[in-house]
Design a protein around this motif. Sequence first.
Motif, PDB file in Angstrom:
ATOM      1  N   VAL A 190      17.594  -7.978   1.790  1.00  0.00           N
ATOM      2  CA  VAL A 190      18.570  -8.779   1.044  1.00  0.00           C
ATOM      3  C   VAL A 190      17.895  -9.483  -0.131  1.00  0.00           C
ATOM      4  O   VAL A 190      18.450  -9.552  -1.231  1.00  0.00           O
ATOM      5  CB  VAL A 190      19.247  -9.803   1.981  1.00  0.00           C
ATOM      6  CG1 VAL A 190      20.117 -10.765   1.181  1.00  0.00           C
ATOM      7  CG2 VAL A 190      20.085  -9.088   3.035  1.00  0.00           C
ATOM      8  N   HIS A 191      16.684  -9.996   0.082  1.00  0.00           N
ATOM      9  CA  HIS A 191      15.946 -10.652  -1.002  1.00  0.00           C
ATOM     10  C   HIS A 191      15.682  -9.670  -2.142  1.00  0.00           C
ATOM     11  O   HIS A 191      15.811 -10.026  -3.329  1.00  0.00           O
ATOM     12  CB  HIS A 191      14.626 -11.204  -0.454  1.00  0.00           C
ATOM     13  CG  HIS A 191      13.772 -11.861  -1.480  1.00  0.00           C
ATOM     14  ND1 HIS A 191      12.564 -11.340  -1.892  1.00  0.00           N
ATOM     15  CD2 HIS A 191      13.944 -12.996  -2.201  1.00  0.00           C
ATOM     16  CE1 HIS A 191      12.026 -12.124  -2.814  1.00  0.00           C
ATOM     17  NE2 HIS A 191      12.845 -13.135  -3.004  1.00  0.00           N
ATOM     18  N   ASP A 192      15.329  -8.434  -1.805  1.00  0.00           N
ATOM     19  CA  ASP A 192      15.121  -7.415  -2.836  1.00  0.00           C
ATOM     20  C   ASP A 192      16.406  -7.187  -3.632  1.00  0.00           C
ATOM     21  O   ASP A 192      16.379  -7.042  -4.865  1.00  0.00           O
ATOM     22  CB  ASP A 192      14.665  -6.097  -2.206  1.00  0.00           C
ATOM     23  CG  ASP A 192      13.237  -6.164  -1.682  1.00  0.00           C
ATOM     24  OD1 ASP A 192      12.497  -7.091  -2.087  1.00  0.00           O
ATOM     25  OD2 ASP A 192      12.861  -5.294  -0.873  1.00  0.00           O
ATOM     26  N   SER A 193      17.537  -7.156  -2.940  1.00  0.00           N
ATOM     27  CA  SER A 193      18.824  -6.954  -3.619  1.00  0.00           C
ATOM     28  C   SER A 193      19.131  -8.107  -4.568  1.00  0.00           C
ATOM     29  O   SER A 193      19.594  -7.890  -5.691  1.00  0.00           O
ATOM     30  CB  SER A 193      19.952  -6.810  -2.592  1.00  0.00           C
ATOM     31  OG  SER A 193      19.789  -5.642  -1.821  1.00  0.00           O
ATOM     32  N   VAL A 194      18.874  -9.336  -4.115  1.00  0.00           N
ATOM     33  CA  VAL A 194      19.095 -10.501  -4.986  1.00  0.00           C
ATOM     34  C   VAL A 194      18.255 -10.384  -6.251  1.00  0.00           C
ATOM     35  O   VAL A 194      18.733 -10.621  -7.365  1.00  0.00           O
ATOM     36  CB  VAL A 194      18.781 -11.809  -4.232  1.00  0.00           C
ATOM     37  CG1 VAL A 194      18.840 -12.999  -5.191  1.00  0.00           C
ATOM     38  CG2 VAL A 194      19.755 -12.022  -3.081  1.00  0.00           C
ATOM     39  N   ASN A 195      17.003 -10.010  -6.098  1.00  0.00           N
ATOM     40  CA  ASN A 195      16.122  -9.876  -7.264  1.00  0.00           C
ATOM     41  C   ASN A 195      16.585  -8.766  -8.204  1.00  0.00           C
ATOM     42  O   ASN A 195      16.534  -8.917  -9.432  1.00  0.00           O
ATOM     43  CB  ASN A 195      14.686  -9.608  -6.808  1.00  0.00           C
ATOM     44  CG  ASN A 195      14.000 -10.861  -6.284  1.00  0.00           C
ATOM     45  OD1 ASN A 195      14.370 -11.976  -6.652  1.00  0.00           O
ATOM     46  ND2 ASN A 195      13.013 -10.682  -5.417  1.00  0.00           N
ATOM     47  N   LEU A 196      17.027  -7.652  -7.644  1.00  0.00           N
ATOM     48  CA  LEU A 196      17.481  -6.539  -8.476  1.00  0.00           C
ATOM     49  C   LEU A 196      18.735  -6.902  -9.269  1.00  0.00           C
ATOM     50  O   LEU A 196      18.836  -6.619 -10.469  1.00  0.00           O
ATOM     51  CB  LEU A 196      17.757  -5.317  -7.596  1.00  0.00           C
ATOM     52  CG  LEU A 196      16.533  -4.615  -6.995  1.00  0.00           C
ATOM     53  CD1 LEU A 196      16.967  -3.557  -5.990  1.00  0.00           C
ATOM     54  CD2 LEU A 196      15.685  -3.986  -8.095  1.00  0.00           C
ATOM     55  N   TYR A 197      19.694  -7.530  -8.601  1.00  0.00           N
ATOM     56  CA  TYR A 197      20.963  -7.834  -9.266  1.00  0.00           C
ATOM     57  C   TYR A 197      20.873  -9.056 -10.187  1.00  0.00           C
ATOM     58  O   TYR A 197      21.723  -9.233 -11.067  1.00  0.00           O
ATOM     59  CB  TYR A 197      22.068  -8.030  -8.226  1.00  0.00           C
ATOM     60  CG  TYR A 197      22.383  -6.777  -7.445  1.00  0.00           C
ATOM     61  CD1 TYR A 197      22.587  -5.558  -8.089  1.00  0.00           C
ATOM     62  CD2 TYR A 197      22.454  -6.791  -6.053  1.00  0.00           C
ATOM     63  CE1 TYR A 197      22.857  -4.404  -7.388  1.00  0.00           C
ATOM     64  CE2 TYR A 197      22.730  -5.641  -5.331  1.00  0.00           C
ATOM     65  CZ  TYR A 197      22.924  -4.443  -6.007  1.00  0.00           C
ATOM     66  OH  TYR A 197      23.194  -3.301  -5.302  1.00  0.00           O
ATOM     67  N   SER A 198      19.862  -9.900  -9.992  1.00  0.00           N
ATOM     68  CA  SER A 198      19.710 -11.077 -10.865  1.00  0.00           C
ATOM     69  C   SER A 198      18.722 -10.814 -11.992  1.00  0.00           C
ATOM     70  O   SER A 198      18.200 -11.744 -12.602  1.00  0.00           O
ATOM     71  CB  SER A 198      19.243 -12.285 -10.044  1.00  0.00           C
ATOM     72  OG  SER A 198      17.965 -12.047  -9.473  1.00  0.00           O
ATOM     73  N   LYS A 199      18.489  -9.547 -12.265  1.00  0.00           N
ATOM     74  CA  LYS A 199      17.498  -9.133 -13.276  1.00  0.00           C
ATOM     75  C   LYS A 199      17.755  -9.765 -14.636  1.00  0.00           C
ATOM     76  O   LYS A 199      16.818 -10.136 -15.354  1.00  0.00           O
ATOM     77  CB  LYS A 199      17.523  -7.605 -13.385  1.00  0.00           C
ATOM     78  CG  LYS A 199      16.508  -7.005 -14.342  1.00  0.00           C
ATOM     79  CD  LYS A 199      16.609  -5.486 -14.292  1.00  0.00           C
ATOM     80  CE  LYS A 199      15.610  -4.828 -15.250  1.00  0.00           C
ATOM     81  NZ  LYS A 199      15.721  -3.345 -15.193  1.00  0.00           N
ATOM     82  N   TYR A 200      19.015  -9.913 -15.010  1.00  0.00           N
ATOM     83  CA  TYR A 200      19.359 -10.412 -16.343  1.00  0.00           C
ATOM     84  C   TYR A 200      19.969 -11.809 -16.328  1.00  0.00           C
ATOM     85  O   TYR A 200      20.525 -12.252 -17.325  1.00  0.00           O
ATOM     86  CB  TYR A 200      20.318  -9.438 -17.037  1.00  0.00           C
ATOM     87  CG  TYR A 200      19.769  -8.031 -17.140  1.00  0.00           C
ATOM     88  CD1 TYR A 200      18.679  -7.751 -17.961  1.00  0.00           C
ATOM     89  CD2 TYR A 200      20.327  -6.987 -16.402  1.00  0.00           C
ATOM     90  CE1 TYR A 200      18.166  -6.456 -18.062  1.00  0.00           C
ATOM     91  CE2 TYR A 200      19.830  -5.702 -16.488  1.00  0.00           C
ATOM     92  CZ  TYR A 200      18.740  -5.443 -17.314  1.00  0.00           C
ATOM     93  OH  TYR A 200      18.227  -4.159 -17.408  1.00  0.00           O
ATOM     94  N   VAL A 201      19.903 -12.480 -15.192  1.00  0.00           N
ATOM     95  CA  VAL A 201      20.397 -13.859 -15.111  1.00  0.00           C
ATOM     96  C   VAL A 201      19.270 -14.754 -14.615  1.00  0.00           C
ATOM     97  O   VAL A 201      18.444 -14.325 -13.805  1.00  0.00           O
ATOM     98  CB  VAL A 201      21.633 -13.974 -14.185  1.00  0.00           C
ATOM     99  CG1 VAL A 201      22.816 -13.222 -14.763  1.00  0.00           C
ATOM    100  CG2 VAL A 201      21.313 -13.456 -12.790  1.00  0.00           C
TER     101      VAL A 201
END
Length: 443
Positions: free
Chosen positions: A88-99
Amino acid sequence: MSFSSLGLSEQLVRATSDQGYDTPSPIQLQAIPAVLSGRDVMAAAQTGTGKTAGFTLPLLQRLADNPRNGKGPRALILTPTRELAAQVHDSVNLYSKYVPTKAAVVFGGVKINPQMMKLRKGVDVLVATPGRLMDLYQQNAVRFNEVEILVLDEADRMLDMGFIRDIRKILALLPAKRQNLLFSATFSNEIRGLAEGLLDNPVQVEVAARNTSAESIVQSVYPVDQSQKTALLSKLVRDNGWEQVLVFTRTKHGANRLTQKLEKDGITAAAIHGNKSQGARTRALADFKAGEVRVLVATDIAARGLDIKQLPQVVNFELPNVPEDYVHRIGRTGRAGESGHALSLVSADEGKMLAGIERLIKKQLPRKEIEGFEPKNNLPLKPKAKADPSKARNRRPQGGAGKSFGPKPAGRSGGRGRGGQGEGQGRGQGQGRSGRPAQRQSA
């Protein structure tokens, strides 16, 4: 329909596109707008359908729409296992790439000091297992006064693992005004009871019937005597040229024994379970994903949350005691619409477990015997129907005064419940599915 039409920002849509996703899955179509509206949400979907993005994307959007300067965390995501927390942490990092979002993950099995230092720098999103989170709270490394959104991911497994006391302690420390999200592959009656006291008029999302398996997974049963299971597994791996297969056992010791036997047979294998250090678990999973290990042998708890793209094969070396775990196990393959195969090596002593699984998924699994491995005792083709106690009571005694030769009411089948069972014990106690107190297990 696109992700942008759901109300997500251009930055989040671009990050999603970078991962190769352009069209929302059914769970995302329903969950994302509900979370964005600020409502509490209770969502159930089959594993591998994109439920992590279903809460991660709108969660990030809500934080971006209402920026604040604090040390946080503003969003708290609780998961039952280390592997799921890391995923889940990896997903957060991937999707927050531009925020501009700072995320951290904390779980047991590793040193606590680096986690404390990370938290002191401030985070927006914190992914955690309950036990380690309480350890950090007790050492004044984290506070919850800024939490706006709480996510319980795989909450049914957290209750089964005995985390209920830690969860209730955490809930008591959170601000009363917050958004609550429950996401899981399935929801047990215990979870629905927890939700009643936690969620406020929630939006309910369920994109698949409870306890059903994905249609993209081809399932089969290989009847075999217990003593021949390892030899049959080796034959199947070799004859079919399997380069990547996830194998489930019921116990940690069984996983270790099977791994050793496969290695002696010339098949590279690694075990992953609660007694392994986090470093060993991480290395085993990395080697498996990289193709350096052909067979990964896992127990149910350690495998919850494993996300292996395009995993072609799942094998039940032993059937689970609890039928619902069968659905979770085979859900490691056939993810996101991909095809997959799930086969079970079943001995005669597992007949009741197989019958319980077939009743749960409402289908009879095809039997396939392998030449040279035909079992001495055949498996039943159909699960036995439970006897109707009322009919037994109404039947007249025959063959002697005061005696009845009618059928006795059938009891529960399918093995022992999960309460009190598990991989490692901790300080919390909750209720397992059997109704007995469950020790908190290592995550």
